[in-house]
Scaffold this motif. Structure first.
Motif, PDB file in Angstrom:
ATOM      1  N   TYR A 114       1.058  -0.957  -0.104  1.00 43.89           N
ATOM      2  CA  TYR A 114      -0.008  -0.283  -0.541  1.00 43.89           C
ATOM      3  C   TYR A 114       1.033   0.954   0.148  1.00 43.89           C
ATOM      4  CZ  TYR A 114      -4.550  -2.977   1.147  1.00 43.89           C
ATOM      5  OH  TYR A 114      -4.435  -3.584   1.136  1.00 43.89           O
ATOM      6  N   ASP A 115       0.543   2.523  -0.066  1.00 39.29           N
ATOM      7  CA  ASP A 115       0.940   3.593  -0.647  1.00 39.29           C
ATOM      8  C   ASP A 115       1.922   3.920   1.268  1.00 39.29           C
ATOM      9  OD1 ASP A 115       0.641   3.257  -2.847  1.00 39.29           O
ATOM     10  OD2 ASP A 115      -1.167   4.597  -3.081  1.00 39.29           O
ATOM     11  N   TYR A 116       0.142   3.681   1.569  1.00 44.71           N
ATOM     12  CA  TYR A 116      -0.076   4.548   3.564  1.00 44.71           C
ATOM     13  C   TYR A 116      -0.279   3.173   4.346  1.00 44.71           C
ATOM     14  CZ  TYR A 116       0.635   9.178   1.482  1.00 44.71           C
ATOM     15  OH  TYR A 116       0.284  10.501   1.055  1.00 44.71           O
ATOM     16  N   ILE A 117       0.501   3.097   5.209  1.00 50.02           N
ATOM     17  CA  ILE A 117       0.435   1.825   6.136  1.00 50.02           C
ATOM     18  C   ILE A 117      -0.207   2.845   7.529  1.00 50.02           C
ATOM     19  CG2 ILE A 117       0.915  -0.105   7.836  1.00 50.02           C
ATOM     20  CD1 ILE A 117       2.374  -0.988   5.814  1.00 50.02           C
ATOM     21  N   GLY A 127      -2.797 -16.508  14.670  1.00 51.40           N
ATOM     22  CA  GLY A 127      -2.171 -16.303  14.829  1.00 51.40           C
ATOM     23  C   GLY A 127      -0.960 -16.562  13.875  1.00 51.40           C
ATOM     24  N   ILE A 128      -1.105 -16.716  12.534  1.00 55.94           N
ATOM     25  CA  ILE A 128      -0.524 -16.190  11.533  1.00 55.94           C
ATOM     26  C   ILE A 128      -0.520 -15.414  10.786  1.00 55.94           C
ATOM     27  CG2 ILE A 128      -1.193 -16.699   8.725  1.00 55.94           C
ATOM     28  CD1 ILE A 128      -3.595 -18.719   9.854  1.00 55.94           C
ATOM     29  N   ILE A 129       1.119 -15.013  10.681  1.00 54.37           N
ATOM     30  CA  ILE A 129       1.814 -13.682  10.250  1.00 54.37           C
ATOM     31  C   ILE A 129       1.654 -13.734   8.829  1.00 54.37           C
ATOM     32  CG2 ILE A 129       4.412 -13.217   9.906  1.00 54.37           C
ATOM     33  CD1 ILE A 129       5.018 -14.539  12.448  1.00 54.37           C
ATOM     34  N   HIS A 130       1.185 -11.589   8.032  1.00 50.54           N
ATOM     35  CA  HIS A 130       1.341 -11.018   7.493  1.00 50.54           C
ATOM     36  C   HIS A 130       2.005 -10.449   7.634  1.00 50.54           C
ATOM     37  CE1 HIS A 130      -3.036 -12.664   7.055  1.00 50.54           C
ATOM     38  NE2 HIS A 130      -2.455 -13.235   7.938  1.00 50.54           N
ATOM     39  N   ARG A 131       2.791  -9.448   5.868  1.00 49.47           N
ATOM     40  CA  ARG A 131       3.372  -9.152   6.202  1.00 49.47           C
ATOM     41  C   ARG A 131       3.192  -8.028   5.120  1.00 49.47           C
ATOM     42  NH1 ARG A 131       9.084  -9.904   7.123  1.00 49.47           N
ATOM     43  NH2 ARG A 131       9.269 -12.107   8.568  1.00 49.47           N
ATOM     44  N   ALA A 132       3.182  -6.550   5.493  1.00 49.57           N
ATOM     45  CA  ALA A 132       2.672  -5.579   4.583  1.00 49.57           C
ATOM     46  C   ALA A 132       3.746  -4.294   3.835  1.00 49.57           C
ATOM     47  CB  ALA A 132       1.760  -4.702   5.554  1.00 49.57           C
ATOM     48  N   TYR A 133       3.900  -3.959   3.230  1.00 47.58           N
ATOM     49  CA  TYR A 133       4.992  -3.350   2.833  1.00 47.58           C
ATOM     50  C   TYR A 133       4.633  -1.788   2.443  1.00 47.58           C
ATOM     51  CZ  TYR A 133       7.839  -7.598   3.395  1.00 47.58           C
ATOM     52  OH  TYR A 133       8.485  -8.622   4.061  1.00 47.58           O
ATOM     53  N   ILE A 134       5.262  -1.378   2.002  1.00 48.51           N
ATOM     54  CA  ILE A 134       4.994   0.402   1.329  1.00 48.51           C
ATOM     55  C   ILE A 134       5.813   0.416   0.477  1.00 48.51           C
ATOM     56  CG2 ILE A 134       4.150   1.939   3.497  1.00 48.51           C
ATOM     57  CD1 ILE A 134       6.728   3.189   2.962  1.00 48.51           C
ATOM     58  N   SER A 135       5.919   1.005  -0.796  1.00 49.47           N
ATOM     59  CA  SER A 135       6.623   0.594  -1.863  1.00 49.47           C
ATOM     60  C   SER A 135       7.397   1.476  -2.015  1.00 49.47           C
ATOM     61  CB  SER A 135       5.827   1.643  -3.448  1.00 49.47           C
ATOM     62  OG  SER A 135       5.394   2.895  -3.700  1.00 49.47           O
ATOM     63  N   ARG A 140      20.108   7.010   7.895  1.00 48.71           N
ATOM     64  CA  ARG A 140      19.349   7.241   8.932  1.00 48.71           C
ATOM     65  C   ARG A 140      18.252   5.642   8.388  1.00 48.71           C
ATOM     66  NH1 ARG A 140      15.869  12.059   9.349  1.00 48.71           N
ATOM     67  NH2 ARG A 140      17.875  12.905   9.326  1.00 48.71           N
ATOM     68  N   PRO A 141      17.718   5.304   8.960  1.00 54.31           N
ATOM     69  CA  PRO A 141      16.992   4.533   8.891  1.00 54.31           C
ATOM     70  C   PRO A 141      15.490   4.783   8.302  1.00 54.31           C
ATOM     71  CG  PRO A 141      16.806   4.512  11.689  1.00 54.31           C
ATOM     72  CD  PRO A 141      17.668   5.449  10.823  1.00 54.31           C
ATOM     73  N   GLN A 142      14.813   3.701   7.591  1.00 50.93           N
ATOM     74  CA  GLN A 142      13.285   4.192   6.650  1.00 50.93           C
ATOM     75  C   GLN A 142      12.732   3.101   6.957  1.00 50.93           C
ATOM     76  OE1 GLN A 142      13.885   5.766   3.389  1.00 50.93           O
ATOM     77  NE2 GLN A 142      12.683   4.618   2.346  1.00 50.93           N
ATOM     78  N   ALA A 143      11.550   3.438   7.555  1.00 52.81           N
ATOM     79  CA  ALA A 143      10.728   2.242   8.014  1.00 52.81           C
ATOM     80  C   ALA A 143      10.557   1.527   6.304  1.00 52.81           C
ATOM     81  CB  ALA A 143       9.374   2.946   8.319  1.00 52.81           C
ATOM     82  N   TYR A 144      10.054   0.399   6.116  1.00 50.57           N
ATOM     83  CA  TYR A 144       9.239  -0.059   4.515  1.00 50.57           C
ATOM     84  C   TYR A 144       8.288  -0.777   4.926  1.00 50.57           C
ATOM     85  CZ  TYR A 144      12.191  -4.521   5.602  1.00 50.57           C
ATOM     86  OH  TYR A 144      12.402  -5.680   6.404  1.00 50.57           O
ATOM     87  N   GLY A 145       7.853  -1.731   6.162  1.00 51.63           N
ATOM     88  CA  GLY A 145       6.448  -2.446   6.423  1.00 51.63           C
ATOM     89  C   GLY A 145       6.468  -2.974   7.604  1.00 51.63           C
ATOM     90  N   VAL A 146       5.434  -4.200   7.763  1.00 56.29           N
ATOM     91  CA  VAL A 146       5.259  -3.980   9.819  1.00 56.29           C
ATOM     92  C   VAL A 146       4.796  -5.772   9.166  1.00 56.29           C
ATOM     93  CG1 VAL A 146       4.125  -2.251   9.671  1.00 56.29           C
ATOM     94  CG2 VAL A 146       2.479  -3.647   9.279  1.00 56.29           C
ATOM     95  N   ILE A 147       5.262  -6.275  10.527  1.00 57.76           N
ATOM     96  CA  ILE A 147       4.822  -7.920  10.705  1.00 57.76           C
ATOM     97  C   ILE A 147       3.902  -7.801  11.378  1.00 57.76           C
ATOM     98  CG2 ILE A 147       5.286  -9.480  11.354  1.00 57.76           C
ATOM     99  CD1 ILE A 147       7.837  -9.524  10.651  1.00 57.76           C
ATOM    100  N   PHE A 148       2.247  -8.475  11.198  1.00 56.58           N
ATOM    101  CA  PHE A 148       1.413  -8.841  12.212  1.00 56.58           C
ATOM    102  C   PHE A 148       0.890  -9.598  11.878  1.00 56.58           C
ATOM    103  CE2 PHE A 148      -0.402  -7.373   8.117  1.00 56.58           C
ATOM    104  CZ  PHE A 148      -1.447  -8.228   7.446  1.00 56.58           C
ATOM    105  N   LYS A 149       0.022  -9.895  13.055  1.00 58.12           N
ATOM    106  CA  LYS A 149      -0.558 -11.545  13.505  1.00 58.12           C
ATOM    107  C   LYS A 149      -2.625 -11.496  13.162  1.00 58.12           C
ATOM    108  CE  LYS A 149       2.535 -13.648  16.057  1.00 58.12           C
ATOM    109  NZ  LYS A 149       3.037 -14.361  17.037  1.00 58.12           N
ATOM    110  N   ASP A 150      -2.546 -12.608  12.958  1.00 59.85           N
ATOM    111  CA  ASP A 150      -4.089 -12.175  12.940  1.00 59.85           C
ATOM    112  C   ASP A 150      -4.536 -13.037  13.752  1.00 59.85           C
ATOM    113  OD1 ASP A 150      -4.475 -15.134  11.980  1.00 59.85           O
ATOM    114  OD2 ASP A 150      -4.279 -14.360  10.212  1.00 59.85           O
ATOM    115  N   ALA A 151      -6.051 -13.441  13.831  1.00 59.25           N
ATOM    116  CA  ALA A 151      -6.300 -13.981  15.098  1.00 59.25           C
ATOM    117  C   ALA A 151      -5.961 -14.945  15.227  1.00 59.25           C
ATOM    118  CB  ALA A 151      -8.014 -13.770  14.759  1.00 59.25           C
TER     119      ALA A 151
END
Length: 576
Positions: free
Chosen positions: A46-49, A259-267, A246-257
């Protein structure tokens, strides 16, 4: 109130209340873009998380969707699953429910005050007492916000969620008592923050239906936004930006209900970014879990340090609240906060009223005590044995129906601040939070002045019909010292003073803020200092609570910053 009155005081509230407003039957919004995180693909772009779909995150995401593709990750569920559960007559149940699916997560600060975090789409606006009031013009000016843009952002919010409440017997008596006590002038109904006595707005409509920040998602561009529920972000991902050093944010790791892991990234587009809007507790906690915070503290928890930022988690504050319960010889309506006295002494006077002090509520309160007693990291003075003794006191209280209400005071600011620290590396766990109530003598002075105003209201001619003539205010004060409103020691045998009463009976009004403060952790554009593509936009950036109750300003901030970000994005595209 932006976030809330202390839940255990709402024991006597029940019934129904009708508000002036639009003549329609409430119908919960049907958003096609809201889904359970279990339906999310393993990888998303996505463009924004936006991390957190709360009082600020919802208006922020709705606005951003008109300039890009937006992903919202909310750790809680939806208030629309059962709209009846957030009606005004269900207020207590929603607030103190301790089930795993509840909208609130209980915690105790190290100060010994029971508190809670929102865990639901819409955030604190799903749980609070519904009071809607803007920040003062001075607050807006000192914060550096554009006054014209802030005004339009407030109006954008108000067109969806704000209503004028009726003023019935209890609230009228408090209003007239405030005027008799000298809290002047009378400003009538207004959203504005003005010295004197006024009637503020409410997010409850005429039928008692709550309109939350989640309703602001109706403004979203529906094909450009995705909201995933029960999506708990584990951490933010960073890479090194050699050009910016400097560091740059590029994504997140999240879990669903499940406990399965998903990854979301910004371009890699420089306009794209991750925005943390997880609240005053969640935002500093997540920054720390992601490696941004005091290096020594992070290393002690085995967290890789991305940026040594000792100010993350600092400046935590909670406006202390103190109350008097006033039994009434007459029946009173159920009312949440409507009337407010804004004094020049630095305290705000508010009131609520209702009926029914029932066994079911005491069972829930005992459940809260038992729940938090099992949490790790509790100070020794809040050990399980202590918690159980409080539960036994609750069980022994008379559960008969009471008539009456509460008059409360909240102090401006506050000046006293504390800090937040991690207890575990599990994002589902509460961190350790210290607010240092009344550490600054000026806060204590304001509390005393506020209590004096409450006493004057209770003793006023206007309020006389709602108090027993043979019950002194001192008797009400003495009674409060035997009610387990918090876990602090009570000085019942000491010579009486309002100073000691404030200290002993302090409660939260759930207006906590700080932890990622403006100018310390984030810059004037709410960008995390020293990091690329990462912002924090919510109440964690505040130095003090805005106005009498912050929810209006927290929602406004989401709209305000969303507009600024989109305007900047579009201007960059025009240049190209």
């Amino acid at each position: 109130m932006g976030w809330f009155l202390a839940q255990y005081i709402w024991a006597f509230l029940a019934g129904s209340l009708f508000f002036n407003g639009l003549s329609y039957s409430y119908k919960a919004p049907m958003y096609t873009f809201i889904k359970e995180a279990t339906f999310a693909p393993p990888i998303l772009r996505y463009d924004y998380i936006v991390i957190g779909g709360g009082s600020c995150g919802c208006p922020l995401a709705a606005t951003l969707s008109h300039g890009g593709e937006v992903l919202v990750l909310e750790r809680g569920g939806s208030p629309y699953t059962n709209p009846e559960q957030i009606k005004i007559n269900k207020f207590v149940h929603a607030l103190v429910n301790t089930s795993s699916s509840s909208f609130s997560q209980q915690f105790i600060s190290t100060d010994g005050v029971l508190n809670a975090r929102a865990r639901v789409l819409g955030g604190g606006s799903v749980l609070n007492a519904g009071f809607y009031s803007r920040a003062s013009n001075r607050y807006i000016s000192e914060t550096g916000w554009n006054e014209t843009l802030a005004e339009s952002a407030y109006e954008w919010v108000e067109n969806k969620v704000a209503f004028e409440p009726p003023i019935m017997q209890w609230q009228s008596a408090v209003r007239d008592g405030l005027l008799e006590a000298g809290v002047l002038p009378y400003n009538g109904f207004t959203f504005d923050h003005l010295y004197g006595t006024k009637v503020g707005g409410s997010i409850f409509d005429k039928e008692g239906h709550r309109h939350t920040a989640a309703d602001l998602l109706e403004y979203a561009y529906p094909t450009r936004i995705s909201v995933y529920l029960h999506a708990t972000v584990q951490k933010i991902l960073f890479k090194y930006n050699a050009e910016k050093n400097r560091p740059q944010a590029y994504g997140v790791i999240f879990k669903d209900a499940l406990g399965i892991i998903h990854r979301a990234y910004i371009s890699s587009n420089v306009k794209n970014e991750i925005i943390v809007s997880a609240g005053a507790i969640g935002s500093p906690q997540l920054l720390m879990l992601s490696g941004i915070g005091p290096a020594k503290h992070l290393k002690a928890h085995g967290i890789k340090v991305v940026l040594d930022q000792p100010l993350v988690g600092q400046g935590m504050a909670d406006n202390p609240m103190n109350i008097l319960f006033v039994p009434s010889p007459l029946p009173v309506e159920l009312s949440l906060v409507q009337t407010v006295g804004i004094t020049k002494n630095g305290s705000f006077i508010e009131a609520v009223s209702g009926l029914n002090l029932g066994l079911s509520w005491f069972d829930r309160l005992r459940g809260i005590f038992e729940l938090v007693s099992n949490q790790s990291g509790l100070p020794h003075k809040f050990a399980p044995e202590t918690m159980k003794s409080f539960a036994n006191i609750i069980r022994s209280l008379d559960n008969s129906t009471l008539k009456g209400g509460v008059i409360l005071e909240k102090i401006r600011g506050p000046r006293s601040t504390g800090h937040l620290e991690l207890l575990t590396t599990n994002p589902n766990d509460n961190p350790s939070v210290t607010f240092n109530y009344f550490k600054d003598p000026e806060d204590l002075r304001m509390c005393v002045e506020g209590m004096k105003t409450i006493i004057n209201v209770i003793n006023s001619k206007a309020f006389s019909r709602f108090r027993y003539p043979n019950m002194s205010v001192q008797a009400l004060i003495d009674w409060m010292l035997y009610v387990p409103v918090n876990f602090r020691p009570k000085h019942r045998n000491a010579s009486f003073s309002l100073e000691q009463y404030c200290i002993d009976t302090v409660l939260t009004i759930w207006h906590y803020h700080g932890g990622c403060q403006y100018g310390k952790v984030v810059d004037h554009n709410y960008k995390v200092i020293g990091v690329e593509a990462l912002r924090v936009i919510d109440g964690s950036t505040f130095y003090r609570s805005p106005g009498t109750n912050p929810q209006a300003t927290v929602m406004m901030l989401g709209r305000y910053m969303g507009q600024k970000i989109i305007k900047k994005r579009l201007s960059q595209e025009e240049v190209k």
